[in-house]
Design a protein around this motif. Sequence first.
Motif, PDB file in Angstrom:
ATOM      1  N   GLY A 101      61.850  65.042  49.297  1.00 46.62           N
ATOM      2  CA  GLY A 101      61.007  66.047  48.657  1.00 46.62           C
ATOM      3  C   GLY A 101      60.759  65.669  47.211  1.00 46.62           C
ATOM      4  N   VAL A 102      59.476  65.585  46.827  1.00 47.92           N
ATOM      5  CA  VAL A 102      59.103  65.170  45.483  1.00 47.92           C
ATOM      6  C   VAL A 102      58.338  66.300  44.806  1.00 47.92           C
ATOM      7  N   ASP A 103      58.685  66.602  43.565  1.00 41.47           N
ATOM      8  CA  ASP A 103      57.934  67.599  42.800  1.00 41.47           C
ATOM      9  C   ASP A 103      58.086  67.308  41.320  1.00 41.47           C
ATOM     10  N   ARG A 104      57.008  67.458  40.578  1.00 47.51           N
ATOM     11  CA  ARG A 104      57.100  67.253  39.134  1.00 47.51           C
ATOM     12  C   ARG A 104      57.518  68.513  38.394  1.00 47.51           C
ATOM     13  N   ASP A 105      57.599  69.643  39.105  1.00 43.31           N
ATOM     14  CA  ASP A 105      58.038  70.900  38.508  1.00 43.31           C
ATOM     15  C   ASP A 105      59.558  71.000  38.660  1.00 43.31           C
ATOM     16  N   PRO A 106      60.320  70.902  37.576  1.00 34.26           N
ATOM     17  CA  PRO A 106      61.787  70.946  37.712  1.00 34.26           C
ATOM     18  C   PRO A 106      62.286  72.248  38.310  1.00 34.26           C
ATOM     19  N   LEU A 107      61.562  73.354  38.118  1.00 30.43           N
ATOM     20  CA  LEU A 107      61.988  74.627  38.669  1.00 30.43           C
ATOM     21  C   LEU A 107      62.000  74.590  40.191  1.00 30.43           C
ATOM     22  N   ALA A 108      61.055  73.882  40.790  1.00 28.14           N
ATOM     23  CA  ALA A 108      60.993  73.803  42.249  1.00 28.14           C
ATOM     24  C   ALA A 108      62.265  73.181  42.811  1.00 28.14           C
ATOM     25  N   LEU A 109      62.731  72.127  42.190  1.00 24.67           N
ATOM     26  CA  LEU A 109      63.938  71.463  42.674  1.00 24.67           C
ATOM     27  C   LEU A 109      65.173  72.325  42.425  1.00 24.67           C
ATOM     28  N   ASP A 110      65.192  73.029  41.302  1.00 22.96           N
ATOM     29  CA  ASP A 110      66.324  73.911  41.020  1.00 22.96           C
ATOM     30  C   ASP A 110      66.429  75.016  42.065  1.00 22.96           C
ATOM     31  N   MET A 111      65.300  75.551  42.493  1.00 20.06           N
ATOM     32  CA  MET A 111      65.303  76.667  43.434  1.00 20.06           C
ATOM     33  C   MET A 111      65.812  76.273  44.816  1.00 20.06           C
ATOM     34  N   ALA A 112      65.805  74.978  45.118  1.00 19.53           N
ATOM     35  CA  ALA A 112      66.284  74.506  46.427  1.00 19.53           C
ATOM     36  C   ALA A 112      67.794  74.491  46.525  1.00 19.53           C
ATOM     37  N   ALA A 113      68.479  74.719  45.407  1.00 24.04           N
ATOM     38  CA  ALA A 113      69.943  74.643  45.404  1.00 24.04           C
ATOM     39  C   ALA A 113      70.579  75.614  46.385  1.00 24.04           C
ATOM     40  N   ALA A 114      69.918  76.751  46.647  1.00 21.79           N
ATOM     41  CA  ALA A 114      70.496  77.786  47.505  1.00 21.79           C
ATOM     42  C   ALA A 114      70.553  77.370  48.974  1.00 21.79           C
ATOM     43  N   TRP A 115      69.731  76.384  49.380  1.00 17.09           N
ATOM     44  CA  TRP A 115      69.683  76.057  50.808  1.00 17.09           C
ATOM     45  C   TRP A 115      69.747  74.558  51.121  1.00 17.09           C
ATOM     46  N   ARG A 116      69.632  73.692  50.137  1.00 18.61           N
ATOM     47  CA  ARG A 116      69.549  72.264  50.435  1.00 18.61           C
ATOM     48  C   ARG A 116      70.790  71.741  51.145  1.00 18.61           C
ATOM     49  N   ALA A 117      71.960  72.359  50.891  1.00 20.84           N
ATOM     50  CA  ALA A 117      73.192  71.906  51.550  1.00 20.84           C
ATOM     51  C   ALA A 117      73.144  72.098  53.053  1.00 20.84           C
ATOM     52  N   ASP A 118      72.288  72.987  53.546  1.00 19.82           N
ATOM     53  CA  ASP A 118      72.154  73.214  54.990  1.00 19.82           C
ATOM     54  C   ASP A 118      71.732  71.941  55.721  1.00 19.82           C
ATOM     55  N   TYR A 119      71.091  71.021  55.018  1.00 18.65           N
ATOM     56  CA  TYR A 119      70.559  69.810  55.657  1.00 18.65           C
ATOM     57  C   TYR A 119      71.339  68.558  55.289  1.00 18.65           C
ATOM     58  N   GLY A 120      72.345  68.697  54.451  1.00 14.07           N
ATOM     59  CA  GLY A 120      73.189  67.553  54.122  1.00 14.07           C
ATOM     60  C   GLY A 120      72.403  66.388  53.574  1.00 14.07           C
TER      61      GLY A 120
END
Length: 349
Positions: free
Chosen positions: A55-74
């Motif tokens: 997943g690529v994004d130039r908006d740092p907020l977008a990547l920060d918001m994924a913290a709540a669920w990204r671990a679900d996919y390892g």
Amino acid sequence: MEHRDPGPDRPHIPVLIGPILAAVGPVTGHWLDGTFGAGGYTRALLDAGAATVTGVDRDPLALDMAAAWRADYGDRLRLVAGNFSELDQHAGQPLDGVVLDLGVSSMQLDQAARGFSFAKDGPLDMRMAQAGTSAADLVNTAAEQALADILYHYGEERASRRIARAIVAARETAPITTTLQLASIVAGCLPRPKPGQSHPATRSFQAIRIAVNTEFNELIEGLMAAERALKPGGMLAVVTFHSLEDRIVKRFFQNRAGRDAQTNRYAPERAEDAARFTLVTKGALAPDADEIAANPRARSSKLRVGQRTTAPAGPVDPEALGVPMLPDTHATRAKFKSAKPKPVHKGSR
């Protein structure tokens, strides 16, 4: 571009995801989501069977918001801060698929502080990467003719000169610093909209946002990067939200499918003209009535999908793609025509 869903685990649902999965399926291997946003496409691809998604994004907020669920996919999910114009470098290896959802996301529109919305008051910003020249910088410093050119070429605004004149007059009294200030200036130059018509500032805000984020250059570079990164048989799915974007994507696929390469169909095919994509969608796919009812912002969306061939990647002529050119930026054409294919780096970034 995504919309809110009442489910607590899935706060956003990506536009046209059903048609995307139907067009590219079965989903396998390594995919790249070049406009990560709230992660809707990435999660859908992982759930559909992708082994890995970058997943690529130039908006740092977008990547920060994924913290709540990204671990679900390892380790099936990689997140990279960067522009999709360099997606082949971010991928680290040849890809099985790329998805691009162009324009501003609902997440950005819904936050007044980001300065994208003419419906909510906030600082006049519009920077997707939250860095560099802002919309306020542009509106308060650009020459009147430059503003008019941006509004006309990037927003297809017929009243561009009148609006540019009004902006310059207003900033002589005080700087234009908020979205509602700018929206009011633009609205004052245009007739009152009839019921059902879009806000008078829609085209102007689109044009300024495109200029601030150099979106057309990013789009051309991103399409070329996807061509370089995709394996033979790999899929490229692109969702657009306005006519200028869609024209570029449509002509890119036509050009790369060899639709306009051969003037003599009996002549041997030249190596440089070999089709680099085959068209999976013969025309643009639009959302159905149910999707539009659930998400009015999807109304203008269009999907185009192509499949990579074995032909080598090559340069592209932005003029052939109908890319809007400001009078002082025609040098951009030479840049893309002379560009040489970049190698896809091996290994992780």
